[in-house]
Design a protein around this motif. Structure first.
Motif, PDB file in Angstrom:
ATOM      1  N   VAL A 164      -1.564  88.373  21.781  1.00  0.00           N
ATOM      2  CA  VAL A 164      -0.556  87.764  20.904  1.00  0.00           C
ATOM      3  C   VAL A 164      -0.470  86.262  21.141  1.00  0.00           C
ATOM      4  CG1 VAL A 164       1.924  87.578  20.485  1.00  0.00           C
ATOM      5  CG2 VAL A 164       0.852  89.820  20.542  1.00  0.00           C
ATOM      6  N   LEU A 165      -0.356  85.870  22.409  1.00  0.00           N
ATOM      7  CA  LEU A 165      -0.224  84.443  22.732  1.00  0.00           C
ATOM      8  C   LEU A 165      -1.455  83.659  22.292  1.00  0.00           C
ATOM      9  CD1 LEU A 165       1.372  84.662  26.296  1.00  0.00           C
ATOM     10  CD2 LEU A 165       2.505  84.064  24.158  1.00  0.00           C
TER      11      LEU A 165
ATOM     12  N   ILE B 161       6.978  98.683  22.590  1.00  0.00           N
ATOM     13  CA  ILE B 161       8.308  98.603  23.206  1.00  0.00           C
ATOM     14  C   ILE B 161       9.201  99.715  22.679  1.00  0.00           C
ATOM     15  CG2 ILE B 161      10.405  97.202  23.352  1.00  0.00           C
ATOM     16  CD1 ILE B 161       8.605  94.723  23.363  1.00  0.00           C
ATOM     17  N   GLN B 162       9.131  99.948  21.382  1.00  0.00           N
ATOM     18  CA  GLN B 162       9.941 100.985  20.765  1.00  0.00           C
ATOM     19  C   GLN B 162       9.590 102.366  21.300  1.00  0.00           C
ATOM     20  OE1 GLN B 162      10.295 100.327  16.603  1.00  0.00           O
ATOM     21  NE2 GLN B 162      11.217 102.305  16.179  1.00  0.00           N
ATOM     22  N   LEU B 163       8.324 102.553  21.661  1.00  0.00           N
ATOM     23  CA  LEU B 163       7.871 103.835  22.190  1.00  0.00           C
ATOM     24  C   LEU B 163       8.063 103.940  23.707  1.00  0.00           C
ATOM     25  CD1 LEU B 163       4.532 104.273  20.181  1.00  0.00           C
ATOM     26  CD2 LEU B 163       6.721 105.402  19.765  1.00  0.00           C
ATOM     27  N   GLY B 164       8.643 102.900  24.313  1.00  0.00           N
ATOM     28  CA  GLY B 164       8.874 102.924  25.742  1.00  0.00           C
ATOM     29  C   GLY B 164       7.638 102.654  26.570  1.00  0.00           C
TER      30      GLY B 164
ATOM     31  N   CYS C 222       3.187  93.089  15.879  1.00  0.00           N
ATOM     32  CA  CYS C 222       3.748  94.381  15.465  1.00  0.00           C
ATOM     33  C   CYS C 222       3.396  95.478  16.469  1.00  0.00           C
ATOM     34  CB  CYS C 222       3.239  94.759  14.080  1.00  0.00           C
ATOM     35  SG  CYS C 222       3.842  93.682  12.754  1.00  0.00           S
ATOM     36  N   THR C 223       2.168  95.439  16.991  1.00  0.00           N
ATOM     37  CA  THR C 223       1.764  96.425  17.992  1.00  0.00           C
ATOM     38  C   THR C 223       2.636  96.330  19.236  1.00  0.00           C
ATOM     39  OG1 THR C 223      -0.536  96.400  17.216  1.00  0.00           O
ATOM     40  CG2 THR C 223      -0.140  97.214  19.452  1.00  0.00           C
TER      41      THR C 223
ATOM     42  N   HIS D  74       0.240  97.166  26.892  1.00  0.00           N
ATOM     43  CA  HIS D  74       1.216  96.190  26.409  1.00  0.00           C
ATOM     44  C   HIS D  74       0.933  94.799  26.977  1.00  0.00           C
ATOM     45  CE1 HIS D  74       5.215  94.161  26.240  1.00  0.00           C
ATOM     46  NE2 HIS D  74       5.192  94.675  25.024  1.00  0.00           N
ATOM     47  N   LYS D  75       0.508  94.744  28.232  1.00  0.00           N
ATOM     48  CA  LYS D  75       0.186  93.447  28.841  1.00  0.00           C
ATOM     49  C   LYS D  75      -1.014  92.798  28.148  1.00  0.00           C
ATOM     50  CE  LYS D  75       1.847  94.863  33.410  1.00  0.00           C
ATOM     51  NZ  LYS D  75       1.470  95.131  34.822  1.00  0.00           N
ATOM     52  N   ILE D  76      -2.052  93.596  27.908  1.00  0.00           N
ATOM     53  CA  ILE D  76      -3.248  93.066  27.235  1.00  0.00           C
ATOM     54  C   ILE D  76      -2.898  92.613  25.826  1.00  0.00           C
ATOM     55  CG2 ILE D  76      -5.534  93.673  26.353  1.00  0.00           C
ATOM     56  CD1 ILE D  76      -5.793  95.611  28.709  1.00  0.00           C
TER      57      ILE D  76
END
Length: 269
Positions: free
Chosen positions: A190-191, A173-176, A167-168, A183-185
């Motif tokens: 996530v993975l 992504i939604q916030l650009g 979700c984060t 986002h990378k971390i």
């Protein structure tokens, strides 16, 4: 347990409506799609956090993986059941408002069977997953287990551990902010969390069972009834598919950022 069911029916829709109003007030420029989608993901993260906490509590409390029981199993199943029904509707609202923002439906369009059909075609796996938890998983846990296997149910609860990170990532992504280090971390987390808690959890449960009955891991599947193995396979298969999609998405993002980095490099010739 009726109190837990009613509590879940109030808490999750209530949180969604509250988040939606707060976000619209706090971020006046946000569209309805922004507020609805972020609210849905925030509530999903809260439910996932509660499910993970319940799962860890149950699994760590059961020494005998077959006969030990914990009250949280029944309590959280009743409490979480309304979330599954609510989240299907919340995902539909997210789809509906997103399509309006993208101009794929008139701004004044109302909800219709065509809109519902488009949503079901787009997110059929998630809808099927939620519906299966309500129609199949819930009755099995509550009525068909004869009080056995709370440890395994607790392990299943912990599968939600990756959801807040998923979700984060969607919110970033939604916030650009999809090109940021954060986002990378988060994508790496996530993975790792998805693979650990949604895929490796199955061999872990088999290993714990084998450890208790005194057989090696590779023989556990032959020691269990066929319906147990088939049930685990049915649950595991979509997790593997979703993990494959996550890997593809991560690879696309890496390639895109690599190409962008190459373009940004100063030319020396």
């Amino acid at each position: 347990m009726l109190a837990a069911l009613l509590c879940g029916a109030v808490v999750f829709p209530g949180l969604f409506c509250s988040f939606r109003k707060i976000l619209k007030l706090r971020f006046a420029r946000w569209s309805d799609a922004d507020a609805v989608c972020v609210s849905e993901r925030l509530v999903s993260s809260i439910h996932a956090t509660l499910a993970t906490a319940a799962g860890v509590t149950v699994a760590s409390s059961c020494r005998d993986v077959m006969t030990d029981s914990h009250w949280l199993v029944t309590g959280f199943v009743f409490f979480g059941a309304p979330y599954m029904a609510y989240d299907i509707f919340a995902m539909y609202l997210c789809h509906y408002h997103t399509q309006k923002v993208k101009g794929r439906s008139p701004a004044d369009s109302s909800h219709s069977l065509q809109t519902v059909r488009a949503f079901l075609l787009k997110d059929w796996m998630l809808v099927l997953h939620h519906a299966a938890l309500l129609v199949i998983f819930m009755p099995i846990v509550l009525f068909l287990r004869r009080g056995l296997g709370d440890f395994f149910v607790g392990c299943m609860f912990t599968a939600e551990f990756s959801t807040p990170f998923l979700c984060t990532g969607q919110i970033l992504i939604q916030l650009g902010l999809d090109n940021t280090k954060l986002h990378k971390i988060n994508g790496l987390i996530v993975l790792l969390s998805f693979f650990t808690c949604r895929i490796l959890v199955f061999p872990f449960m088999y290993w714990r069972y084998g450890l208790q009955v005194g057989i090696p891991l590779h023989r556990v599947a032959f020691h269990l009834p066929l319906q147990c193995n088939l049930g685990n396979l049915v649950v595991l298969a979509p997790q593997i598919y979703w993990f494959y999609l996550l890997l593809r998405k991560a690879n696309r993002l890496y390639l895109r950022q690599s190409r962008q980095a190459d373009k940004d490099k100063p030319r020396t010739d």
